[in-house]
Scaffold this active site. Structure first.
Site, PDB file in Angstrom:
ATOM      1  N   GLU A  29       0.984   3.937   2.996  1.00 49.53           N
ATOM      2  CA  GLU A  29       1.571   3.463   4.167  1.00 49.53           C
ATOM      3  C   GLU A  29       3.155   3.520   4.536  1.00 49.53           C
ATOM      4  O   GLU A  29       3.944   2.492   4.615  1.00 49.53           O
ATOM      5  CB  GLU A  29       0.853   2.112   4.596  1.00 49.53           C
ATOM      6  CG  GLU A  29      -0.588   2.266   4.592  1.00 49.53           C
ATOM      7  CD  GLU A  29      -1.128   0.922   4.450  1.00 49.53           C
ATOM      8  OE1 GLU A  29      -0.462  -0.221   4.768  1.00 49.53           O
ATOM      9  OE2 GLU A  29      -2.481   0.650   4.681  1.00 49.53           O
ATOM     10  N   HIS A  89       2.659  -2.859   7.121  1.00 46.57           N
ATOM     11  CA  HIS A  89       1.818  -2.046   6.748  1.00 46.57           C
ATOM     12  C   HIS A  89       1.491  -0.949   7.629  1.00 46.57           C
ATOM     13  O   HIS A  89       2.363  -0.704   8.735  1.00 46.57           O
ATOM     14  CB  HIS A  89       0.265  -2.788   6.600  1.00 46.57           C
ATOM     15  CG  HIS A  89       0.197  -3.864   5.380  1.00 46.57           C
ATOM     16  ND1 HIS A  89      -0.707  -3.392   4.493  1.00 46.57           N
ATOM     17  CD2 HIS A  89       0.687  -4.673   5.359  1.00 46.57           C
ATOM     18  CE1 HIS A  89      -0.788  -4.510   3.463  1.00 46.57           C
ATOM     19  NE2 HIS A  89       0.093  -5.239   3.992  1.00 46.57           N
ATOM     20  N   HIS A  99       0.975  -1.236   0.057  1.00 49.96           N
ATOM     21  CA  HIS A  99       0.064  -0.044   0.017  1.00 49.96           C
ATOM     22  C   HIS A  99       0.817   1.261  -0.047  1.00 49.96           C
ATOM     23  O   HIS A  99       1.529   1.482   0.957  1.00 49.96           O
ATOM     24  CB  HIS A  99      -0.998   0.034   1.291  1.00 49.96           C
ATOM     25  CG  HIS A  99      -1.631  -1.021   1.186  1.00 49.96           C
ATOM     26  ND1 HIS A  99      -2.468  -1.651   2.306  1.00 49.96           N
ATOM     27  CD2 HIS A  99      -2.419  -1.543   0.136  1.00 49.96           C
ATOM     28  CE1 HIS A  99      -3.374  -2.472   1.920  1.00 49.96           C
ATOM     29  NE2 HIS A  99      -3.378  -2.630   0.725  1.00 49.96           N
ATOM     30  N   GLU A 125       0.787  -4.292  11.455  1.00 50.15           N
ATOM     31  CA  GLU A 125       0.302  -2.718  11.251  1.00 50.15           C
ATOM     32  C   GLU A 125       0.781  -1.787  12.356  1.00 50.15           C
ATOM     33  O   GLU A 125       0.742  -1.997  13.555  1.00 50.15           O
ATOM     34  CB  GLU A 125      -1.248  -3.112  11.484  1.00 50.15           C
ATOM     35  CG  GLU A 125      -2.178  -4.015  10.801  1.00 50.15           C
ATOM     36  CD  GLU A 125      -2.375  -3.333   9.271  1.00 50.15           C
ATOM     37  OE1 GLU A 125      -2.045  -2.295   9.434  1.00 50.15           O
ATOM     38  OE2 GLU A 125      -2.880  -3.990   8.367  1.00 50.15           O
TER      39      GLU A 125
END
Length: 902
Positions: free
Chosen positions: A465, A558, A462, A630
């Protein structure tokens, strides 16, 4: 083998392959050194495994003085591996071969001329007689090849050596590969660079006061557009081609022209790498409304922002409002601040990115245009200097050029390049390189190399990010260092690292998608290699890696926009043998970084909507410890870092903690592993108690409580919903939409105009009435036809009418059925009898004595129903093949049953 011998005798220039590569790279401006500076990277795999000192330093742009000629070492290794008999054979061959060369010199022949025929076959024949393999012949200096490698001494079929490492012939002074942009994008010719800096004091969250201003969005009607991108690829278009520098032609000046030194209008710009700003509207002297550009070729995913402002004023309070954010929840509602970078601060005080902003408010947009709802982010700020150049960003930017500079420094490091091999995994849609790093120490034996387990790490699938890149940089800094722990990790693992999976999205400033207009982290199961090359080649690389060795861990880095702290998403294991093992690594990581990592925020439920993610696909391929890490855009709510923002150093330190946790996880002393497993069971027991208590139930967990499904206990993850970014790439989706529209238009032409309910009811009643009238007419018609059959059969003697008249009254809907197939006591359909009018019933019975009209559910014989007299028609029976002797036939009509007898 003699053609090879003859070729090598002719050669007085370097290897043809290296000479070709030298000229090729020199033509494109990537190499201007001397030909002799090419590093010798043709290393025999057997030598590399047994002699780690011979591992090439492929990063040096000059001839390697630290590492001797590996081929010369390889040549010296052969006598160690061969028997004495083979030694004698090789020595005899060498004497014969040198005598051949001496004869050529005595005759004054040039080295470019072949030997005479009587010596032509002598060396090759001697080799064949001695039974020496091709790999043994390469040990001779005149038969040596830099392109053919042999894995084993008795290997007959050679293989080509691997290409040289990237950057191995470059220096830090040479230009990097320039990023390639879609041809629709305008790019300014400026080099944007930011320094790394860690604030000396913690940067605390903004504490909302409750009286923050909520500005009304006025737009262009009451404001002045001071910046707007002209050509932006939007939904409906798709990527076609790319080039360095993006759009051809002169780059236009999009910012307004200042009217003089007193003009305090801000000058906006975002046409640089990772920039993202589409429009700026000045609604007041120091107030601006900003519109972010969506991901290219889509109309979604506005979260990441990164832009530049110039012509600032020090004492003024500016207000910026982003008007088209899409997520209903954001960390800005719980105190997260935007990032500010001052160029004057960086130049004079060496200060980089820092958190700034007041009166921060995240709220729903008040405009209602019938489209999807938008959300606004507003904040106020005071710039530190007059006439400064400042940048705003959602998070610390990390561009594709930043990655290339870092990898180039690794490749040019004489120590790190010995155990870090840099390769090209593939090219992206725009033609940018997707890099693959293989990090491991050389093994002493082939068995030791094969026993190593693998660890696969990736980031930036992504593009918005960027925190994933900072975690990856911290990991690489540690694993490439000379720390004893790092050396131990390189000894026991093979690390496959993909630092940037979506370079195209990073370059153009997308938040979530690639240039295919789709979320790559939903397409790890794809078969469309041309549309999703980065993902297809990543999965294929891991698949091949699994065939070679066990992959202990897979982790994709991420960023998270709605939750603080750092946490992992994993996959529950249904194998009772490894029950809860997938949770041990996250728990260890939590213990190593208690002020950053939250184990209670981890989730291990596999949802159907996540089947295409890298985490789930790798787990399905057999990697037990498959995770998505994350890291928040905000900060920590734990320990000493409570209510503070994460800095670059915080994220880089997490990369170190990943390495430290790997050592704990693979410690031969399994005490830590066992303790974590016992703690996990207790935590799970408490969680089950809590769930049943919420449901108002009491459960005894002393028995087989471990059989309870873990997925039933955990709630769904709060990950992003990318269902709108699934499916075919944009160009194929557009084709499918066009075909669908054509089909709809074709069907629409066939369809009648729409009618009201009253019109439909009237049409329905009229249709039913017409059907009833038609049934009545059919009854009279068929009765007349039956009476005709009772008349004198001589009617059919006329040849002209015999074939025509019976067909005159024949109904194509007539179906003859065998009466014997129905039981006599079986009633006929009562609904059929009600459709015959009483007057027609009597008339038909009077006019057709030879026929029986059945309108009742049961057959009975009475005075009005006499069987037809026996008569045999004089026409051939074959004319009616369905009629059989002794059987009655029934002519079935929609409202009448007529029985005839032959």
């Amino acid at each position: 083998m003699f053609p090879a011998l003859e070729t090598h005798l002719k050669q007085t220039i370097p290897d043809p392959y290296e000479d070709f590569m030298y000229r090729h790279l020199q033509y494109y401006g990537y190499f201007k050194a001397q030909r002799g500076s090419l590093p010798n990277s043709a290393t025999h795999q057997h030598v590399r495994k047994n002699n780690p000192q011979c591992l090439l330093n492929g990063s040096l742009g000059e001839k390697d003085d630290l590492i001797p000629d590996t081929l010369q070492k390889e040549k010296l290794l052969w006598p160690i591996s061969l028997s004495s008999a083979v030694h004698r054979q090789i020595e005899a061959i060498n004497r014969d071969f040198h005598s051949c060369l001496g004869w050529m010199q005595w005759r004054g022949l040039s080295s470019l001329q072949p030997p005479p025929p009587r010596f032509k076959d002598s060396p090759a024949s001697a080799f064949r007689v001695a039974g020496i393999t091709d790999s043994h012949m390469l040990s001779l200096p005149h038969l040596r090849s830099r392109q053919l490698l042999y894995d084993e001494l008795d290997e007959v079929n050679p293989r080509l050596r691997e290409p040289q490492e990237l950057f191995s012939i470059l220096s830090t002074k040479r230009p990097l590969q320039a990023p390639r942009w879609p041809i629709e994008c305008e790019v300014i010719k400026e080099n944007i660079h930011h320094i790394e800096w860690a604030p000396p004091q913690p940067e605390y969250f903004y504490q909302p006061k409750g009286n923050e201003k909520v500005p009304e969005i006025v737009g262009e009607k009451k404001g002045t557009v001071v910046y707007q991108l002209d050509s932006v690829p939007i939904e409906g278009s798709y990527f076609t081609s790319s080039r360095v520098g993006g759009k051809r032609g002169i780059v236009k000046e999009l910012a307004v022209t200042l009217q003089g030194p007193e003009d305090n209008t801000l000058l906006f710009e975002s046409r640089f790498e990772s920039g993202n700003l589409q429009k700026a509207v000045r609604v007041d002297t120091y107030e601006y409304e900003l519109t972010l550009r969506t991901d290219l070729y889509t109309n979604k995913h506005t979260q990441w922002f990164y832009f530049r402002v110039q012509n600032t004023r020090k004492d003024a309070t500016y207000r910026f409002t982003i008007v088209n954010l899409l997520k209903p929840k954001s960390l800005y509602t719980v105190g997260m601040k935007p990032l500010l970078y001052s160029q004057l601060d960086a130049n004079t005080r060496n200060i980089g990115w820092r958190r700034e902003g007041n009166e921060i408010k995240y709220y729903k947009n008040n405009t209602d245009d019938g489209q999807q709802p938008f959300y606004c982010l507003t904040w106020t700020i005071q710039f530190p200097y007059d006439q400064d150049t400042c940048f705003f960003a959602h998070f610390y930017p990390y561009t594709y050029t930043d990655l290339q500079c870092y990898l180039l420094s690794v490749a040019n490091n004489p120590i790190q390049s010995q155990f870090c091999k840099l390769q090209t995994l593939c090219r992206s849609l725009a033609g940018n390189t997707v890099y693959l790093l293989t990090i491991t120490n050389p093994s002493q034996t082939p068995q030791e190399a094969a026993a190593k387990k693998a660890v696969v790490l990736s980031a930036r699938v992504h593009p918005g990010e960027s925190n994933g890149s900072w975690v990856m940089k911290g990991f690489l800094d540690f694993i490439l260092s000379n720390s004893p722990d790092a050396q131990l990790l390189r000894d026991i693992f093979v690390f496959k690292v993909l630092p940037m999976l979506n370079p195209d999205g990073v370059i153009v400033g997308n938040y979530r998608c690639s240039l295919a207009g789709r979320d790559l982290n939903r397409h790890y199961k794809t078969i469309l290699k041309e549309s999703f090359p980065c993902i297809w080649y990543t999965r294929n690389m891991i698949k091949r890696l699994l065939e070679e060795r066990e992959v202990l861990l897979y982790c994709d880095f991420h960023g998270h926009s709605r939750k603080n702290n750092i946490f992992l998403y994993g996959c529950n294991n249904n194998n009772r043998k490894y029950w809860l093992h997938e949770r041990v690594f996250p728990l260890m990581l939590c213990k190593n970084a208690p002020d950053k990592f939250s184990f209670h925020s981890c989730n291990f439920k596999v949802q159907k909507c996540k089947e295409g993610t890298g985490r789930v696909v790798m787990w399905r391929m057999g990697i037990l410890n498959s995770y998505t890490m994350e890291s928040t855009f905000g900060g920590s709510t734990l320990g000493n870092k409570r209510d503070t923002h994460f800095t670059i150093e915080d994220l880089k330190s997490l990369g170190y903690h990943v390495c430290d946790t790997l050592l704990d996880f693979c410690d031969p002393d399994q005490m830590k592993f066992t303790q974590c497993l016992a703690e996990l069971k207790e935590l799970l027991r408490q969680e089950i108690h809590k769930k049943f208590h919420e449901l108002g139930q009491d459960v005894d967990l002393e028995g087989s409580w471990s059989d309870i499904s873990l997925s039933d206990i955990e709630s769904s993850t709060s990950g992003s919903d990318s269902s709108l970014s699934d499916g075919l790439p944009v160009h194929l989706a557009n084709i499918a939409d066009e075909l669908t529209q054509k089909k709809k238009m074709f069907k629409k032409k066939k369809k009648k105009s729409l009618q009201t309910r009253k019109q439909r009811n009237e049409q329905y009643q009229k249709k039913n009435l017409m059907q009833k009238l038609k049934l009545t007419e059919d009854t009279s018609e068929k009765a007349g036809f039956a009476s005709t059959l009772q008349k004198q059969p001589t009617f059919f003697k006329n040849s002209e009418n015999s074939s025509f008249l019976p067909m005159k009254n024949e109904n194509p809907r007539l179906n003859e059925t065998n009466l014997n197939r129905r039981d006599k006591d079986t009633p006929l359909d009562p609904s059929m009898a009600t459709l015959i009018l009483p007057k027609n019933k009597g008339r038909m019975q009077n006019k057709k004595p030879g026929f029986t009209v059945s309108c009742s559910p049961k057959r009975t014989i009475n005075s009005s129903q006499e069987p037809a007299p026996g008569m045999k028609p004089n026409w051939p029976r074959s004319r009616y093949p369905a009629t059989k002797r002794g059987c009655a036939a029934m002519a079935a009509y929609p409202s009448l049953h007529i029985y005839t007898y032959p």
